[in-house]
Design a protein around this motif. Sequence first.
Motif, PDB file in Angstrom:
ATOM      1  N   ARG A  22      -1.110  -1.815 -13.806  1.00  0.00           N
ATOM      2  CA  ARG A  22      -0.662  -2.580 -12.641  1.00  0.00           C
ATOM      3  C   ARG A  22      -1.786  -3.450 -12.110  1.00  0.00           C
ATOM      4  O   ARG A  22      -1.566  -4.610 -11.731  1.00  0.00           O
ATOM      5  N   TYR A  80       7.417  -3.080  -7.754  1.00  0.00           N
ATOM      6  CA  TYR A  80       7.850  -1.768  -7.283  1.00  0.00           C
ATOM      7  C   TYR A  80       9.350  -1.662  -7.013  1.00  0.00           C
ATOM      8  O   TYR A  80       9.915  -0.568  -7.105  1.00  0.00           O
ATOM      9  N   GLU A  93       2.517   1.827  -3.287  1.00  0.00           N
ATOM     10  CA  GLU A  93       1.546   2.294  -4.279  1.00  0.00           C
ATOM     11  C   GLU A  93       1.180   3.757  -4.082  1.00  0.00           C
ATOM     12  O   GLU A  93       1.192   4.553  -5.035  1.00  0.00           O
ATOM     13  N   SER A  98       0.820  -1.210   0.000  1.00  0.00           N
ATOM     14  CA  SER A  98       0.000   0.000   0.000  1.00  0.00           C
ATOM     15  C   SER A  98       0.855   1.262   0.000  1.00  0.00           C
ATOM     16  O   SER A  98       0.576   2.216  -0.746  1.00  0.00           O
TER      17      SER A  98
END
Length: 305
Positions: free
Chosen positions: A233, A194, A155, A152
């Motif tokens: 994504r 990521y 992101e 999270s």
Amino acid sequence: MTSERAGGPAESTDGAGDALLGPAQIRDLAHRLDLRPTKQWGQNFVVDANTVRKIVRVAGVGEQDVVVEVGPGLGSLTLALLPVVHRVTAIEVDPRLAGALEDTVRALQPQHVDKLRLVADDALTVTRLPGPRPTALVANLPYNISVPVVLSFLEHFPSIQRVLVMVQLEVAERLAARPGSKTYGVPSLKAAWYAEVDLAGRVGRKVFWPAPNVDSGLVSLVRRDPPRTTASREEVFRCIDAAFLQRRKSLRGALAAWAGSPALAEAALVAAGIDPKARGEQLDIEAFARIAEHKGGPAVPGTIG
């Protein structure tokens, strides 16, 4: 909270004179707060000063960094971070701990209290933070929220370039696993979207209070560009989820529902240069990005596998 209430300075950082918390101080703080560590919030507090020093050192953070710390607890890691970095934004869901953290810092490191910003909230719901943009996430994370929190924050906060988290060893190994490994799976792939992910160390049980039933591990994530693909994504992640929902199946079968049919799954795999008989654990994140990119292409005649 006065220094007497905080239990007084414990150990100090190397040559800096900045007080950290020791076992006696942590138990005293917990007693004064009438705190009984709960499994619900995964509360295992670090009571070893050398361990929090190691976390800060391995994280590689410095005076230019704005660090997010999730779950500061009684402040062990917070106190190790504050003398080293520009600012610490601490996110704490337990209202008693959130209410006491600033007092603890003021009692033991009054010279650094202005560098602390407290956010009393659930880290799983945080998508915005006050103050300057964070550059790093450094935390001792409860095992039950560790992967969702890491993903999270990567992101929602693209300014975060480095992550160093202490998690249950099994979770650490899953995050850092490579293709072909038995522990490789959904967390490994989504983290790899990521960042470059590595297991950065192991931590024994005795540095915690209460001591958990498992060892812990340090995971380092250094942000990199995601794979170059026309797929979003979200679509790549849906493809990954589908591939591992039926892990023992070939990708042609595992991706059938995601693609719309076995034939369409095969078409996407062939277009991506992937053997339809392969399994998800054999592929890296770039391969899944290629598969997602070719979703919805023309079906391949016949069947394979």
